[in-house]
Design a protein around this motif. Structure first.
Motif, PDB file in Angstrom:
ATOM      1  N   LEU A  35      -1.490   9.175  20.638  1.00 29.78           N
ATOM      2  CA  LEU A  35      -1.823  10.407  19.925  1.00 29.78           C
ATOM      3  C   LEU A  35      -0.632  11.350  20.015  1.00 29.78           C
ATOM      4  N   ARG A  51      -7.143  12.417  24.926  1.00 31.35           N
ATOM      5  CA  ARG A  51      -8.062  11.327  24.569  1.00 31.35           C
ATOM      6  C   ARG A  51      -8.570  10.565  25.792  1.00 31.35           C
ATOM      7  N   HIS A  54     -12.178   9.411  25.564  1.00 27.41           N
ATOM      8  CA  HIS A  54     -12.414   8.140  24.861  1.00 27.41           C
ATOM      9  C   HIS A  54     -12.232   6.973  25.819  1.00 27.41           C
ATOM     10  N   TRP A 422      -7.840   7.565  14.886  1.00 30.64           N
ATOM     11  CA  TRP A 422      -8.866   8.370  15.542  1.00 30.64           C
ATOM     12  C   TRP A 422      -9.916   8.901  14.567  1.00 30.64           C
TER      13      TRP A 422
END
Length: 561
Positions: A35, A51, A54, A422
């Motif tokens: 990212l 993230r 996640h 994403w």
């Protein structure tokens, strides 16, 4: 069966925490493509931190972060110019500290990629070493005189093509590079080099990391006599090398996997063991006998905690192949411990490599369940939890020097390194608001996290359910393993056993439903909660395409191996 023993001074709980890597699952982050938070098109450490939820939602136990150190990026971070500084494109040391703290808050351990077989040519050590033949670091790299005809010292080859020797006009000598010419090999025969490398390890241990992934861990030492490698012979092949590469023609007995390596790994292990709970996973680079090398490198308590080779990272795909690979490792491993992967940043994504694109929704969760059912530590590569296939990158957009060297027969590694998708409807699938360093395929955007989070039947949801279920299965975490004979292809049947019970698993590695007669089925209680649909119908097991079955049998003491 390989189990941990408890010393007189270590509690069972402490030992379990220290050996988290045996029962855990590791998730690989390729930071350049995870990212991007600042719009430069390159992922960064802040992006990983953003993230982490996640990653934590998957239920994994640790993350391995590919290199983020100062580097000219000739090999995208695997050519390090300063092992103790963060490359500005990835952020700052404060960003790393924040990432580490945030990961620990979520119960995630952090392993960093330690590349020590070689450095960048721009490393200060190499700048001094190449200056002349008499300075303090003159012997820190592998230097050799030319042959009488001016040619390189021997026939050793680079994995990236051509000779493994490059001429340096300053010293008027050749230096060794097993990879790019801009990646000179360190001379581990020099004790000062070993001490300097251990100093790097100490630096990151003091920073609070939970372990290391050791890049090309069998490449540290070379034959000091610089003897020629013999030809591999008819029918031979170095496991992990693409067939278009002449590197596979040699038997690499002198340029890697040298016996001195084991002694250094023991020094390294003693240092790492000063921080209980720290773990090392080694990459066994292309090797003719990866099972034997893995066994030697993971001898319990002495060297690496675990190691993985390229045995399940190749093109071969069948139930017989998986069984043969694992059984060879089991026969050789002794008290060592393997790590298993089906994808990483160096190979074509498994869905494409095994030609399963049209079955990705069913095949991806099944393959990860199989990976996490083998004895050893599974490692998941970012995007596997989404069922991503390999991206096709046109030649004009290729970044990988390996791909540019061997294109078009081998397009390189860019196709498995494209950015994580994403958000399906966001620019560049939410990876960056700038232009990504590699394009995001439309097919990947359609499989974005945002899409799959909303679908309880998605690959992502099924992987999350399976990992959660696996946490309650001690047999899958530490049990012994054996494969059942006389099972028709493409079925693969294996049993994992711990004292008290046996877990039997059956995987269908093909698209069509398969049946399996199972006379002892009444002794096994089918298990729920893992997300697979295979069922017993009387004494016959019916396994849909790319599906699996799990059942448990309670064992009497005399039945336990």
């Amino acid at each position: 069966m390989t189990t941990s023993t408890t010393s007189n001074t270590t509690s069972v709980a402490e030992e379990s925490a220290n050996d988290w890597w045996q029962s855990g699952v590791i998730y690989q982050v390729y930071p350049r493509s995870f990212l991007d938070t600042n719009g430069d098109g390159i992922g960064d450490l802040a992006g990983i931190t953003a993230r982490l939820d996640h990653i934590a939602s998957l239920g994994v136990d640790g993350i391995w972060i590919s290199p983020f150190f100062v580097s000219p990026m000739a090999d995208f971070g695997y050519d390090i110019a300063d092992h103790c500084q963060v490359a500005p494109m990835f952020g700052t040391m404060a960003d790393f500290d924040e990432l580490l703290a945030a990961a620990h808050e979520r119960g995630l351990r952090v392993l960093i990629d330690l590349v020590i077989s070689h450095t960048s040519e721009r490393h200060a050590w190499f700048a001094q070493s190449r200056a002349d033949r008499h300075n303090d670091k003159a012997d820190w790299y592998v230097w050799a005189d030319a042959r009488p005809d001016g040619g390189p010292p021997n026939n050793w080859l680079s994995l990236f093509g051509g000779s493994a020797w490059a001429w340096d006009t300053r010293r008027c000598q050749y230096y060794l590079h097993n990879f790019l010419a801009s990646q000179p090999d360190l001379n581990f025969h020099n004790p000062e080099v070993q001490d300097a490398v251990l100093g790097i390890v100490q630096f990151w241990l003091d920073r609070g990391v939970d372990g290391f992934r050791l890049d090309t861990a069998n490449f540290y030492f070379h034959d000091q006599q610089l003897r020629d490698n013999p030809p591999l012979g008819v029918g031979g092949q170095t496991v992990g090398v693409h067939v278009t590469n002449p590197y596979s023609y040699q038997d690499h007995v002198y340029d890697k996997s040298r016996p001195e390596n084991l002694v250094f790994l023991e020094r390294l292990r003693r240092l790492v063991d000063t921080r209980p709970g720290t773990a090392m996973v080694g990459e066994i680079g292309p090797d003719r006998d990866p099972a034997a090398t893995t066994a030697a490198y993971t001898s319990r308590g002495k060297r690496l905690h675990m190691a993985y080779a390229f045995s399940l990272l190749g093109d071969a795909f069948s139930a017989a192949h998986v069984r043969n690979v694992v059984e060879r490792f089991e026969a050789a491993i002794g008290d060592g411990w393997p790590s298993w992967a089906m994808s990483n940043h160096d190979v074509t994504r498994v869905i494409s490599r095994w030609r399963l694109e049209q079955h990705a929704d069913r095949a991806a969760p099944m393959l990860l369940a199989l990976l996490m059912s083998l004895r050893g530590t599974p490692c998941i590569y970012q995007g596997e939890e989404l069922g991503l296939a390999e991206a096709e990158i046109p030649f004009e957009l290729l970044q990988d020097p390996f791909g540019r060297q061997f294109w078009p027969e081998f397009p390189g590694r860019d196709g498995c390194r494209t950015p994580m998708p994403w958000t399906a409807d966001a620019v560049h699938a939410g990876f960056s608001f700038g232009t990504p360093w590699l394009p995001v395929p439309l097919a990947h955007a359609q499989r974005a996290v945002s899409v799959q989070e909303a679908d309880s039947a998605s690959v992502l949801a099924r992987v999350q359910r399976f990992i959660a279920w696996r946490k309650g299965q001690p047999a899958l975490q530490r049990g012994s393993i054996r494969f059942m004979a006389d099972v028709p292809a493409p079925l693969l049947c294996l049993e994992r056993q711990v004292p008290g019970h046996t877990l039997r698993t059956v995987f269908n590695l093909g698209p069509e439903p398969m049946t399996l007669a199972m006379a002892d089925a009444p002794a096994f209680l089918p298990q729920d909660g893992h997300g697979f649909a295979a069922q017993m119908q009387g004494a016959t097991l019916v396994v849909p395409g790319f599906d699996a079955w799990f059942a448990r049998r309670d064992d009497k003491a005399e039945d336990v191996a």
